[in-house]
Design an enzyme around this catalytic site. Structure first.
Site, mmCIF file in Angstrom:
data_model
loop_
_atom_site.group_PDB
_atom_site.id
_atom_site.type_symbol
_atom_site.label_atom_id
_atom_site.label_comp_id
_atom_site.label_asym_id
_atom_site.label_seq_id
_atom_site.Cartn_x
_atom_site.Cartn_y
_atom_site.Cartn_z
ATOM 1 C CG HIS A 195 17.982 120.175 -45.733
ATOM 2 N ND1 HIS A 195 16.841 120.013 -44.980
ATOM 3 C CD2 HIS A 195 18.976 119.560 -45.051
ATOM 4 C CE1 HIS A 195 17.140 119.336 -43.873
ATOM 5 N NE2 HIS A 195 18.424 119.049 -43.898
ATOM 6 C CB CYS B 275 21.835 118.314 -43.234
ATOM 7 S SG CYS B 275 22.523 116.899 -44.121
#
Length: 223
Positions: free
Chosen positions: A180, A196
């Site tokens: 992301h 992440c």
């Protein structure tokens, strides 16, 4: 770069701790290259841009080491074009191209204790996603508890940035890990996220355009 993967079984114990969730951990080994040749670099691709009504600010890219600027590099791998290879130790994400090349992006990775490794695939992707942190993260950070159910809407301050790609395992289960964007460009090259893989918004938009969701888009994460 020759990538050699050897997988050993493990569990999903770290997954619930990841902080970029909206809704198998395995170990992978790699051989680092002696040299990497850059054929093109995109240092001029980090200016202000308007996307879906949002105006992304320019990134002061000169403040990041040049190795973390988006670039086309030599990359020798047995993985087929379209594969995403994330080297958490080097802080690079590679999108494999034909003829021994790859697009290389600088990334931020998980803090110690949230790091992960293994294989997955991009099940789906989203422009300007909502952010729903898991309950486990809210327990550590009570100020974000309100977003667990309601979510944080898209915007320049959303932790998922301008794009998110959602990783599922071979059983079709959501790993809770994402590729992301991030508004925190200065975290690129560091271990700062809750698990992440974060990218500069301008870079995640570029990667998003290349990625077609489905099991054919393999993601290999190495430590």
């Amino acid at each position: 770069m020759r990538i050699r993967t050897s997988m050993i079984a493990s569990g999903l114990a770290l997954l619930a701790l990841a902080g970029c969730s909206t809704t198998s951990e395995t170990k992978v080994a790699s051989n680092a290259p002696a040299t990497v040749e850059t054929s093109e670099i995109f240092t001029d691709s980090y200016g202000s841009m308007t996307d879906a009504g949002y105006t992304l600010p320019a990134i002061p890219i000169s403040r990041l080491a040049e190795k973390f600027h988006r670039q086309i590099v030599s990359f020798d791998t047995a993985e087929r074009p379209g594969t995403i290879i994330v080297n958490t130790r080097e802080r690079f994400l590679y999108y494999v191209l034909p003829r021994g090349k790859a697009v290389r992006y600088g990334i931020g990775v998980g803090k110690q204790g949230f790091a992960w490794a293994g294989e997955a695939y991009v099940a789906w992707k989203q422009e300007w996603p909502n952010w729903h942190p898991p309950k486990e993260m809210a327990a550590r950070k009570p100020d974000i508890a309100k977003y667990v159910e309601a979510g944080m809407g898209p915007g320049l301050n959303n932790p998922l940035g301008a794009r998110a790609m959602y990783l599922f395992n071979e059983k079709g289960q959501d790993t809770l890990f994402r590729l992301h964007g991030t508004p925190e460009w200065a975290s690129i090259g560091t271990a700062a996220s809750s698990g992440c893989i974060r990218m500069i918004n301008q870079d995640v938009i570029d990667l998003y355009r290349r990625v077609q969701p489905g099991r054919q888009t393999k993601v290999v994460v190495i430590q």
